[in-house]
Design an enzyme around this catalytic site. Structure first.
Site, short mmCIF file in Angstrom:
data_model
loop_
_atom_site.label_atom_id
_atom_site.label_comp_id
_atom_site.label_asym_id
_atom_site.label_seq_id
_atom_site.Cartn_x
_atom_site.Cartn_y
_atom_site.Cartn_z
N LYS A 32 48.28 25.95 38.86
CA LYS A 32 48.22 27.35 38.45
C LYS A 32 49.48 27.78 37.71
O LYS A 32 49.46 28.75 36.95
CB LYS A 32 48.01 28.25 39.67
CG LYS A 32 46.68 28.08 40.37
CD LYS A 32 45.59 28.86 39.68
CE LYS A 32 44.31 28.90 40.52
NZ LYS A 32 43.26 29.71 39.89
N ASP B 277 44.20 34.09 45.66
CA ASP B 277 44.21 33.44 46.97
C ASP B 277 45.58 32.85 47.26
O ASP B 277 45.80 32.29 48.32
CB ASP B 277 43.16 32.33 47.01
CG ASP B 277 41.74 32.87 47.04
OD1 ASP B 277 41.46 33.69 47.92
OD2 ASP B 277 40.93 32.46 46.20
#
Length: 399
Positions: free
Chosen positions: A82, A130
């Site tokens: 990410k 998340d």
């Protein structure tokens, strides 16, 4: 391990589809998008390719010719792939907004070099997460000088929340699941003039998600440069679909007709892509119980990602949470003689599905897996929550 106590002997749900014809892998996110992200991200301080780890011992154990695991744990010190997406998309959002303010095109390098410090400091970027996407966005905001506001749902671990706060983000925990946090982030951004930097797309919102996926293409380009021959299969984690779509598109652009068979893997508790494949259209699912695979706990697919996956993915699998702890331990304990890999819960979803598939003759046949298969896995995160990893490692597999 006795058959009735072996979680890998459990049957997996499998949907097989005929990929739709089309050019989404070139159209939705094109070679220029990937090339621009590569040129920018590889110029960042601290950039280095992450390891593509061969696992010959494990490959022999499960009966495939080759197994390669792209370990994203070291990526920019943030622990996951990410890092490539949220931070790059943040940079692009800032460049677009400051270009609008100044009435001229502002190069990304000017933002990176902090030449618009005051303008960036007045901009707030927000997202739901998340954990890993928010950490990347927080890191990017700190690097480029913007404010950062992150929304997390009730089940995100405090360790992951603390990691975002340590990077300067304001973290807002809500009641509800990931999709509820996405909605709240959108609503509050619209009300306050903030900018959403999301890894999922919806009608009228496509630029940041495309930038996120373009950032992920750095990882795919590294893989293609390191592999001696194309893989026959790639097992890709689901989530909203951004990772899977970016990798599938990047592999298609690089390998063309030799691109590997794309297998999508999701938790059975959050299988929005599986249901989308079954229904032939983007389909949301209600998450009634959170999965241990925190990064994959998503109930609504990205529409942009689905455009690519409906043309590139042939197989969709769901896996139970019970497969994850033994797979994490298998990699970390290197019992097959391979290098030890410290992986997070979401990182091992593809490997868990592959092991389970090879224990089923019928599923192996359905997926085209045999002793000649060369399988690529994306180890999407390292140990992003040390407490969770320690608890998993303290567990024991059934004898």
């Amino acid at each position: 391990m006795a058959p009735d106590s072996n979680p890998f002997a459990m049957p997996l749900e499998h949907v097989q589809v005929q990929p739709a014809g089309g050019n989404a892998a070139q159209r939705v996110i094109g070679p220029r998008d990937f090339a621009a992200a590569w040129a920018e991200i590889t110029a960042w301080e601290g950039y280095a390719p992450t390891p593509l780890v061969p696992l010959p011992g494990l490959a022999a154990c499960i009966g495939v010719a080759a197994l390669h695991y792209k370990d994203e744990g070291p990526r920019f010190g943030l622990g996951s792939f990410k890092a490539l997406g949220g931070s790059y998309a943040a940079l692009r959002v800032l460049a677009r907004e400051i270009s609008r303010q100044l009435g001229r095109k502002v190069p990304l390098a000017e933002i990176r070099q902090r030449r618009h410090r005051d303008a960036c400091a007045a901009i707030t970027l927000v997202s739901a997460t998340d954990g890993n996407h928010g950490r990347s966005l927080a890191w990017g905001c700190r690097r480029f000088g913007a404010r950062c506001r992150i929304y997390i749902h009730a089940e995100v671990s405090e360790g992951r929340a603390a990691a975002m706060r340590a990077l300067g983000a304001e973290v807002i925990r809500i009641d509800g699941d990931y999709d509820a946090s996405v909605r709240q982030a959108r609503e509050e951004a619209e009300a306050n003039g903030w900018f959403v930097v999301s890894d999922t797309s919806w009608e009228g919102y496509t630029d940041p998600p495309r930038d996120v996926m373009a950032g992920y293409g750095v990882m795919t380009r590294e893989i293609c440069a390191a592999l001696p021959v194309p893989p026959t299969h790639v097992f890709l984690q689901g989530g909203v679909g951004g990772l899977a779509a970016a990798v599938a598109a990047g592999l298609r652009q690089h390998y063309g007709a030799d691109s590997p068979r794309v297998v999508i893997v999701e938790p059975d508790r959050a299988a929005c892509l599986f249901e989308s494949a079954r229904n032939g259209r983007p389909t949301a699912v209600a998450i009634e119980e959170e999965t241990i695979m925190a990064g994959l706990s998503c109930g609504e697919p990205s529409e942009m990602a689905w455009e690519i996956l409906r043309e590139e993915a042939r197989d969709f699998l769901t896996i139970p949470d019970a497969l994850i702890p033994p797979t994490v331990r298998l990699l970390a304990r290197c019992e097959t003689g391979d290098p030890a890999v410290r992986a997070g819960e979401s990182a091992v979803a593809g490997l868990a599905a592959l092991i389970a598939a090879r224990k089923s003759k019928a599923l192996s046949v359905a997926l085209g897996l045999d002793a000649a298969s060369r399988v690529l896995l994306i180890g999407s995160e390292g140990v992003t929550d040390p407490d969770i990893f320690a608890a998993i490692m303290e567990g024991e597999d059934a004898a």
